[in-house]
Write a protein that holds these residues in place. Structure first.
Motif, PDB file in Angstrom:
ATOM      1  N   ILE A  16       0.846  -1.196   0.000  1.00 48.81           N
ATOM      2  CA  ILE A  16       0.000   0.000   0.000  1.00 48.81           C
ATOM      3  C   ILE A  16       0.880   1.245   0.000  1.00 48.81           C
ATOM      4  N   GLU A  38      -6.973   3.044  -6.429  1.00 44.55           N
ATOM      5  CA  GLU A  38      -7.806   2.986  -5.218  1.00 44.55           C
ATOM      6  C   GLU A  38      -8.410   1.598  -5.031  1.00 44.55           C
ATOM      7  N   TYR A  39      -8.881   0.963  -6.106  1.00 43.96           N
ATOM      8  CA  TYR A  39      -9.422  -0.401  -6.022  1.00 43.96           C
ATOM      9  C   TYR A  39      -8.338  -1.393  -5.597  1.00 43.96           C
ATOM     10  N   ARG A  41      -5.629  -0.722  -3.833  1.00 44.09           N
ATOM     11  CA  ARG A  41      -5.333  -0.484  -2.425  1.00 44.09           C
ATOM     12  C   ARG A  41      -6.416  -1.080  -1.526  1.00 44.09           C
ATOM     13  N   GLN A  42      -7.671  -0.969  -1.937  1.00 41.46           N
ATOM     14  CA  GLN A  42      -8.752  -1.546  -1.141  1.00 41.46           C
ATOM     15  C   GLN A  42      -8.657  -3.066  -1.134  1.00 41.46           C
ATOM     16  N   ARG A  45      -6.158  -3.944   1.383  1.00 43.76           N
ATOM     17  CA  ARG A  45      -6.686  -3.791   2.739  1.00 43.76           C
ATOM     18  C   ARG A  45      -7.605  -4.954   3.125  1.00 43.76           C
ATOM     19  N   ASP A  46      -8.378  -5.439   2.163  1.00 47.26           N
ATOM     20  CA  ASP A  46      -9.341  -6.512   2.416  1.00 47.26           C
ATOM     21  C   ASP A  46      -8.696  -7.900   2.510  1.00 47.26           C
TER      22      ASP A  46
END
Length: 76
Positions: A16, A38-39, A41-42, A45-46
């Protein structure tokens, strides 16, 4: 198991952080590329909440999302 989650999160955080510059407001990236980042990075995170986590603790067996191929926009 807790140690593998720690390694997974550490590698996830590194990935990230490697994209931080891409989402800075003054970085010349068009909206499409910015959304792709952004997708990505998400998805990173998930990852620790996905079934099978922590796999091998962030190694080769971890199903890392693919970093999108983005390029900066020429301002001139």
């Amino acid at each position: 198991e807790p140690a593998r989650f720690e390694r997974l999160r550490a590698e996830r955080d590194r990935r990230i952080a490697a994209t931080d510059y891409l989402i800075m407001p003054d970085y010349p990236l068009n909206d499409t590329y910015r959304r792709m980042v952004e997708y990505y990075r998400q998805a990173l995170r998930d990852l620790p909440t996905k079934e099978g986590a922590p796999w091998d603790g962030g190694g080769d067996a971890t199903p890392w999302p693919a970093m999108p191929a983005v390029q900066s926009v020429r301002l001139s």
